[in-house]
Design a protein around this motif. Structure first.
Motif, PDB file in Angstrom:
ATOM      1  N   GLY A 116       0.803  -1.227   0.000  1.00 40.98           N
ATOM      2  CA  GLY A 116       0.000   0.000   0.000  1.00 40.98           C
ATOM      3  C   GLY A 116       0.829   1.267   0.000  1.00 40.98           C
ATOM      4  N   THR A 117       0.168   2.391   0.244  1.00 37.36           N
ATOM      5  CA  THR A 117       0.831   3.695   0.283  1.00 37.36           C
ATOM      6  C   THR A 117       0.329   4.488   1.483  1.00 37.36           C
ATOM      7  N   ALA A 118       1.133   5.463   1.919  1.00 41.27           N
ATOM      8  CA  ALA A 118       0.737   6.369   3.003  1.00 41.27           C
ATOM      9  C   ALA A 118       1.285   7.754   2.701  1.00 41.27           C
ATOM     10  N   ASP A 119       0.418   8.766   2.749  1.00 40.25           N
ATOM     11  CA  ASP A 119       0.823  10.151   2.480  1.00 40.25           C
ATOM     12  C   ASP A 119       0.141  11.081   3.469  1.00 40.25           C
ATOM     13  N   TRP A 120       0.682  12.333   3.542  1.00 43.86           N
ATOM     14  CA  TRP A 120       0.141  13.313   4.480  1.00 43.86           C
ATOM     15  C   TRP A 120      -0.165  14.609   3.766  1.00 43.86           C
ATOM     16  N   VAL A 121      -1.240  15.261   4.221  1.00 47.91           N
ATOM     17  CA  VAL A 121      -1.527  16.630   3.819  1.00 47.91           C
ATOM     18  C   VAL A 121      -1.573  17.431   5.112  1.00 47.91           C
ATOM     19  N   THR A 122      -0.682  18.395   5.263  1.00 48.42           N
ATOM     20  CA  THR A 122      -0.611  19.136   6.516  1.00 48.42           C
ATOM     21  C   THR A 122      -0.050  20.526   6.285  1.00 48.42           C
ATOM     22  N   GLU A 123      -0.393  21.429   7.176  1.00 49.16           N
ATOM     23  CA  GLU A 123       0.094  22.802   7.113  1.00 49.16           C
ATOM     24  C   GLU A 123       0.025  23.384   8.511  1.00 49.16           C
ATOM     25  N   ILE A 124       0.997  24.211   8.847  1.00 55.09           N
ATOM     26  CA  ILE A 124       1.031  24.798  10.190  1.00 55.09           C
ATOM     27  C   ILE A 124      -0.290  25.521  10.472  1.00 55.09           C
ATOM     28  N   GLY A 125      -0.906  25.161  11.604  1.00 55.99           N
ATOM     29  CA  GLY A 125      -2.147  25.799  12.029  1.00 55.99           C
ATOM     30  C   GLY A 125      -3.394  25.284  11.338  1.00 55.99           C
ATOM     31  N   LYS A 126      -3.243  24.315  10.401  1.00 57.11           N
ATOM     32  CA  LYS A 126      -4.410  23.847   9.653  1.00 57.11           C
ATOM     33  C   LYS A 126      -4.623  22.341   9.746  1.00 57.11           C
ATOM     34  N   GLY A 127      -4.038  21.733  10.776  1.00 61.31           N
ATOM     35  CA  GLY A 127      -4.297  20.317  11.009  1.00 61.31           C
ATOM     36  C   GLY A 127      -3.506  19.394  10.103  1.00 61.31           C
TER      37      GLY A 127
END
Length: 371
Positions: free
Chosen positions: A351-362
């Motif tokens: 499988g695969t694992a990725d992240w979407v993140t930004e300071i102050g936005k979870g």
């Protein structure tokens, strides 16, 4: 005994010796395939594993012509073909000549390399008793049909391979059982010794707060109590990771119970039927554990949302929090051991694992697992 008979016995003996020595699946398949091709008139070969749902995967190949090897064997890996269809329908019982192969024809029509005269192939199922694993295909340049003797030899090799595949699967299962038993033993030891000691320290610290009259001593005992309580939570989380209580009651219940132990308010949304192999189920649980640990330790919030979507071939897991987020620098490696562990677990099952993140936005974790 003819020269051919003697030669065939030698080939089968050499392959049997290799199969008995190898303990890893893919090197074993490639090694056996190589020996078979070197000792016969067959010049190229490839192996598909086919799961219970009929999904095929190209797991080994030797000496493919350019047209079939092009772009990581794209024409062999995709599309339909007669041999896989016959196998899926349980109609492929023995070594057979293939009148036409759609995958080979597609590769030739695409004109992406020399096909070296490979236009047809023979095929044979790989099985052990009633268990079926996939098919072995072999081919020779400028050959449309193979003799009964060649097909009999192919069937003998397939029988050897099927038995070896079964042995390796059984060995892996035994190793997994031994690992689970060791995890359970370690979890019991941690619960019975370290966990109890930490609990005793929290009680002692609480008594110290009540018995002390000096404010400085009270504050010291309070700090000891808080630190010990944190260590106790960490220890309980570790015990959960070693021995996932609750999985016998279902994946969703186990996830909810783990979140409750971490004092995380969790919302779970499920689409599709939660019913897949135990290895995938445990991988999902372990990934979710690590993700929830990250929420507790790093997000600054105590709430999270999980979405699980089950399709015919994949599971999509999304875990979101509205916490402080973090920065991912593409020039650097993954920022924590926990995140690396999540990715490693996903990759281990394809499988695969990725992240979407930004300071102050979870942070949003996106995991896709095939099953």
């Amino acid at each position: 005994m003819s020269v051919n008979d003697h030669s065939n016995i030698t080939i089968l003996k050499e392959i049997a010796e290799l199969l008995n020595e190898e303990t890893e699946m893919i090197p074993m398949l490639n090694g056996a395939l190589s020996k078979f091709l070197n000792g016969t008139k067959f010049e190229t070969g490839w192996i598909f594993f086919i799961n219970e749902k009929g999904k095929s995967e190209l797991v080994a190949h030797e000496n493919l012509p350019d047209a079939l090897a092009f772009n990581h064997c794209q024409h062999l890996s995709k599309g339909g073909c007669w041999c896989v269809s016959r196998y899926r329908n349980n109609e492929l019982r023995k070594a057979s000549n293939i009148i036409e192969c759609q995958r080979i024809e597609a590769a030739i029509e695409a004109d992406i390399g020399d096909h070296a005269g490979i236009t047809h192939h023979a095929t044979v199922p790989l099985q052990s008793g009633d268990e079926r694993f996939g098919i072995l295909n072999v081919a020779t340049p400028n050959t449309i049909s193979f003799s009964d003797e060649e097909l009999e030899l192919l069937e003998s090799v397939a029988f050897q391979l099927g038995s070896a595949i079964k042995r390796i699967y059984l060995t892996k299962q035994e190793q997994e059982i031994a690992l689970v038993q060791e995890r359970n033993r370690l979890a019991r030891d941690l619960h019975d010794s370290v966990n109890q000691l930490l609990f005793s320290v929290t009680l002692t610290a609480r008594a110290g707060i009540e018995m002390s009259e000096q404010q400085e001593i009270k504050e010291t005992f309070k700090e000891i109590q808080q630190l010990t309580q944190s260590a106790l939570t960490e220890m309980r989380a570790l015990i959960w990771q070693l021995r996932p209580k609750g999985l016998e009651s279902g994946l969703i219940e186990a996830i909810k119970a783990y979140a409750e132990m971490l004092n995380i308010k969790l919302t779970v949304n499920v689409s599709g039927v939660i019913q897949f192999p135990s290895r995938i189920e445990e991988t999902l649980f372990r990934i979710t554990q690590e993700a929830l640990n990250n929420v507790r330790k790093h997000s600054g919030v105590q709430e999270a949302i999980i979405y699980i979507t089950v399709t015919a071939t994949d599971i999509l897991l999304v875990i979101k929090d509205e916490g402080r987020g973090f920065v991912i620098d593409p020039e650097l490696s993954i920022p924590s051991i926990g995140l690396q562990s999540i990715r490693d677990r996903a990759i281990a099952v394809g499988g695969t694992a990725d992240w979407v993140t930004e300071i102050g936005k979870g942070t949003e974790l996106l995991v896709r697992l095939p099953y």
